[in-house]
Design a protein around this motif. Sequence first.
Motif, short mmCIF file in Angstrom:
data_model
loop_
_atom_site.label_atom_id
_atom_site.label_comp_id
_atom_site.label_asym_id
_atom_site.label_seq_id
_atom_site.Cartn_x
_atom_site.Cartn_y
_atom_site.Cartn_z
N UNK A 129 1.89 19.52 -3.35
CA UNK A 129 2.21 19.18 -4.90
C UNK A 129 1.92 20.29 -5.53
N UNK A 130 2.61 20.58 -6.70
CA UNK A 130 2.26 21.72 -7.51
C UNK A 130 0.91 21.55 -8.20
N UNK A 131 0.38 22.56 -8.69
CA UNK A 131 -1.03 22.37 -9.49
C UNK A 131 -0.56 22.43 -10.91
N UNK A 170 -5.75 2.97 -6.18
CA UNK A 170 -6.25 2.53 -7.61
C UNK A 170 -6.18 1.40 -7.99
N UNK A 171 -6.90 0.81 -8.87
CA UNK A 171 -6.92 -0.55 -9.45
C UNK A 171 -6.12 -0.72 -10.56
N UNK A 172 -4.70 -0.88 -10.80
CA UNK A 172 -4.44 -1.00 -12.13
C UNK A 172 -4.39 -2.27 -12.75
N UNK A 173 -4.52 -2.27 -14.04
CA UNK A 173 -4.72 -3.57 -14.87
C UNK A 173 -3.51 -4.44 -14.62
N UNK A 174 -3.52 -5.71 -14.08
CA UNK A 174 -2.35 -6.39 -13.75
C UNK A 174 -2.67 -7.55 -14.71
N UNK A 175 -1.70 -8.47 -15.11
CA UNK A 175 -1.85 -9.61 -15.49
C UNK A 175 -0.45 -10.47 -15.19
N UNK A 176 -0.50 -11.64 -15.31
CA UNK A 176 0.63 -12.63 -15.02
C UNK A 176 0.95 -13.17 -16.47
N UNK A 177 2.16 -13.08 -16.83
CA UNK A 177 2.63 -13.61 -18.03
C UNK A 177 3.97 -14.01 -18.09
N UNK A 178 4.33 -15.27 -18.60
CA UNK A 178 5.78 -15.80 -18.38
C UNK A 178 6.27 -15.76 -17.13
N UNK A 179 5.51 -16.10 -16.13
CA UNK A 179 5.96 -16.16 -14.78
C UNK A 179 6.19 -14.63 -14.01
N UNK A 180 5.70 -13.71 -14.88
CA UNK A 180 6.14 -12.34 -14.47
C UNK A 180 4.83 -11.53 -14.36
N UNK A 181 4.81 -10.58 -13.49
CA UNK A 181 3.66 -9.65 -13.28
C UNK A 181 3.75 -8.55 -14.23
N UNK A 214 0.93 -1.15 0.04
CA UNK A 214 0.02 0.01 0.02
C UNK A 214 0.95 1.30 -0.21
N UNK A 215 0.67 2.14 -0.97
CA UNK A 215 1.64 3.25 -0.96
C UNK A 215 0.84 4.48 -0.20
N UNK A 227 -1.69 7.82 -11.94
CA UNK A 227 -2.94 8.13 -11.61
C UNK A 227 -3.30 9.24 -10.77
N UNK A 228 -2.31 9.58 -9.89
CA UNK A 228 -2.74 10.69 -8.84
C UNK A 228 -2.64 11.97 -9.54
N UNK A 229 -1.69 12.05 -10.35
CA UNK A 229 -1.56 13.39 -11.31
C UNK A 229 -2.83 13.62 -12.25
N UNK A 230 -3.28 12.45 -12.60
CA UNK A 230 -4.43 12.65 -13.63
C UNK A 230 -5.85 13.02 -13.04
N UNK A 231 -6.09 11.80 -11.93
CA UNK A 231 -7.32 11.83 -11.44
C UNK A 231 -7.67 12.69 -10.15
#
Length: 157
Positions: free
Chosen positions: A152-154, A18-29, A12-13, A54-58
């Motif tokens: 943070x800057x505007x 936010x919920x990024x699109x994650x996928x597992x492929x070839x044993x890597x995230x 957790x940061x 995500x933070x900057x945009x949303x």
Amino acid sequence: MDSNLDHIQLPELNLPHFEPQLQEKDGRMWVFDALRKKHLVLTPEEWVRQHWINFLITQLKFPKGLLALEKGLIYNSLVKRTDLVVWDKDGKPYLLIECKAPKVKLTQKTIEQACMYHKELKTPFLVISNGLQHICLSFNSFTEKFTQEKCFPEPPV
């Protein structure tokens, strides 16, 4: 997240969730990068960078078109890559964000590395973040000095 990804421990940061699109492929995230419109290997540093995007945009309402990832620059004849640069509407660098993995402590050395990149871009603002701690600096081009900021800057006008 997909149910088969539940075993992955992502920290957790100290940035909005936010919920990024994650996928597992070839044993890597992999994580989908909305700016580059492709999947990237999910490293701890990339996890932090995607949260910043995500933070900057949303939250801060920076226009997506003003963000650029891993811009190449030359420093002491070495090619270096910045993590995230936000441009103003005139095409000038406005904000440089240097992302570190959450386990990396933000030390004087970390700040000095980000300042090296800043020397080339001369952005009015510089943020160094490991996702848990953030240091926001403004740069005065007349005195050539940084001042630590509380906010943070505007988005640039």
